[in-house]
Design a protein around this motif. Sequence first.
Motif, PDB file in Angstrom:
ATOM      1  N   PHE A 194       1.446  -0.869  -3.911  1.00 14.72           N
ATOM      2  CA  PHE A 194       0.678  -0.241  -4.988  1.00 14.72           C
ATOM      3  C   PHE A 194       1.483   0.967  -5.437  1.00 14.72           C
ATOM      4  O   PHE A 194       1.304   2.080  -4.957  1.00 14.72           O
ATOM      5  CB  PHE A 194      -0.719   0.182  -4.515  1.00 14.72           C
ATOM      6  CG  PHE A 194      -1.676   0.450  -5.653  1.00 14.72           C
ATOM      7  CD1 PHE A 194      -2.736  -0.412  -5.907  1.00 14.72           C
ATOM      8  CD2 PHE A 194      -1.504   1.537  -6.490  1.00 14.72           C
ATOM      9  CE1 PHE A 194      -3.618  -0.173  -6.964  1.00 14.72           C
ATOM     10  CE2 PHE A 194      -2.371   1.778  -7.551  1.00 14.72           C
ATOM     11  CZ  PHE A 194      -3.432   0.919  -7.783  1.00 14.72           C
ATOM     12  N   ASN A 195       2.387   0.714  -6.349  1.00 14.04           N
ATOM     13  CA  ASN A 195       3.270   1.778  -6.829  1.00 14.04           C
ATOM     14  C   ASN A 195       3.734   1.452  -8.251  1.00 14.04           C
ATOM     15  O   ASN A 195       3.252   0.501  -8.865  1.00 14.04           O
ATOM     16  CB  ASN A 195       4.453   1.974  -5.871  1.00 14.04           C
ATOM     17  CG  ASN A 195       5.252   0.699  -5.664  1.00 14.04           C
ATOM     18  OD1 ASN A 195       5.702   0.060  -6.617  1.00 14.04           O
ATOM     19  ND2 ASN A 195       5.431   0.312  -4.403  1.00 14.04           N
ATOM     20  N   GLU A 199       2.319  -3.676  -8.024  1.00 14.04           N
ATOM     21  CA  GLU A 199       0.887  -3.428  -7.853  1.00 14.04           C
ATOM     22  C   GLU A 199       0.161  -4.657  -7.307  1.00 14.04           C
ATOM     23  O   GLU A 199      -1.001  -4.907  -7.627  1.00 14.04           O
ATOM     24  CB  GLU A 199       0.260  -3.013  -9.186  1.00 14.04           C
ATOM     25  CG  GLU A 199       0.760  -1.693  -9.716  1.00 14.04           C
ATOM     26  CD  GLU A 199       0.018  -1.257 -10.968  1.00 14.04           C
ATOM     27  OE1 GLU A 199      -1.096  -1.779 -11.215  1.00 14.04           O
ATOM     28  OE2 GLU A 199       0.541  -0.406 -11.694  1.00 14.04           O
ATOM     29  N   ASN A 219      -2.953   3.097   1.281  1.00 11.90           N
ATOM     30  CA  ASN A 219      -1.738   2.747   0.564  1.00 11.90           C
ATOM     31  C   ASN A 219      -0.590   3.606   1.072  1.00 11.90           C
ATOM     32  O   ASN A 219      -0.669   4.835   1.058  1.00 11.90           O
ATOM     33  CB  ASN A 219      -1.940   2.987  -0.938  1.00 11.90           C
ATOM     34  CG  ASN A 219      -0.756   2.568  -1.771  1.00 11.90           C
ATOM     35  OD1 ASN A 219      -0.059   1.607  -1.433  1.00 11.90           O
ATOM     36  ND2 ASN A 219      -0.522   3.272  -2.867  1.00 11.90           N
ATOM     37  N   ILE A 222       4.544   5.022  -1.324  1.00 10.06           N
ATOM     38  CA  ILE A 222       4.337   4.985  -2.773  1.00 10.06           C
ATOM     39  C   ILE A 222       5.653   5.120  -3.549  1.00 10.06           C
ATOM     40  O   ILE A 222       5.692   4.861  -4.755  1.00 10.06           O
ATOM     41  CB  ILE A 222       3.331   6.058  -3.232  1.00 10.06           C
ATOM     42  CG1 ILE A 222       3.788   7.459  -2.835  1.00 10.06           C
ATOM     43  CG2 ILE A 222       1.956   5.756  -2.680  1.00 10.06           C
ATOM     44  CD1 ILE A 222       2.857   8.562  -3.339  1.00 10.06           C
ATOM     45  N   ALA A 269       0.944   6.557  -8.497  1.00  7.76           N
ATOM     46  CA  ALA A 269       0.347   5.875  -7.351  1.00  7.76           C
ATOM     47  C   ALA A 269      -0.889   6.608  -6.845  1.00  7.76           C
ATOM     48  O   ALA A 269      -1.916   5.991  -6.556  1.00  7.76           O
ATOM     49  CB  ALA A 269       1.373   5.721  -6.234  1.00  7.76           C
ATOM     50  N   THR A 279      -4.018   7.681   0.472  1.00 10.39           N
ATOM     51  CA  THR A 279      -2.580   7.478   0.321  1.00 10.39           C
ATOM     52  C   THR A 279      -1.829   8.214   1.426  1.00 10.39           C
ATOM     53  O   THR A 279      -2.126   9.369   1.722  1.00 10.39           O
ATOM     54  CB  THR A 279      -2.109   8.000  -1.048  1.00 10.39           C
ATOM     55  OG1 THR A 279      -2.739   7.235  -2.085  1.00 10.39           O
ATOM     56  CG2 THR A 279      -0.597   7.891  -1.183  1.00 10.39           C
TER      57      THR A 279
END
Length: 333
Positions: A194-195, A199, A219, A222, A269, A279
């Motif tokens: 997820f960056n 994604e 997550n 990143i 992110a 995160t």
Amino acid sequence: MSFKPIGPVKTKVTGKIEDLPALLLGGAVFNQQFNENPESLPAEEILRIGFNHGIRAIDTSPYYGPSEIILGNALKTLKEDFPRDTYYIVTKCGRVKLDDFNYSPAAIRASILRSLERLNTNYLDLVYLHDIEFVDEDGIYGALKELRKLKNEGIIHNFGISGYPVDFLYHIATKVTTIPEIGQLDAVLSYSNFNLQNETLRDYIDKFYKEAKLKKLLNGSILSMSLLRSGTTHAFHPASLELKSASKDVAKLTAGKGVELADLATRYAIGEFLPHGSTVLGVSNIAELENAIGQYWNAVEKKVDDERLLNDVKLAFGSHLNETWASGIAHDI
């Protein structure tokens, strides 16, 4: 640094995994793989600044070389200012070295008992099986059963899985809900998915929470393990040469607009994932930590209008958007 905290400071944490702070301090940087001399990094000051700004959680692993020891020593030094019940400790088990995994119940228990000693604590808030895609499913289930026992004993308070292939993480997370000796997982950590470039995780968020009945999705990486920055990508990075080349072109594009790629990627992110989970940040020095906190507030308060540049970046990545790489063994899912 004049940033306001992202959450409460020096108060007792609830202990509930759902209440993990929006940001966690990642421990992978305290490892020779990322830094030649990790013992020289300012771990104590990174923790002090992070905790004072509401980042009251660390994420580490025995696989990260001396990381647990370095962080444990720093936490011991800081214990007068930050008692154990004012922050979360997250670690992992099962991955020993690059190509060495031991998911046997005895090894899982021994690893966690060693982590307790290294981190100067009598309980762990969250423990993941580390990089599950490298182990067969029976081994994964056996290890998760042991983690459930450790949770029932109060040695760990929550448990889950970490790894790279999102579809496999989802497969295991849903499957264990049907295994009484395991039950639903508390948390899943996905990295590099997820960056700004990839994604893949986005399409699975609701599935994890609704179908796997997950309490917390996290997550990590990143910047995709150094891919999304203007500096040199780490030699061990498994991305294709074509993706690495595209990333360097993107870095030149953003630099031409006066923007460091890592800053843009961090803002994106954090801002995009914030409604869905926490995160994990990997910072090696004070400047990187201060910058990350600044980018958090830039994202939350929308202080920077990145829309046009983000569109240009996605166009520049082209066919490499959402490109992934092979990780682990083949699983039939």
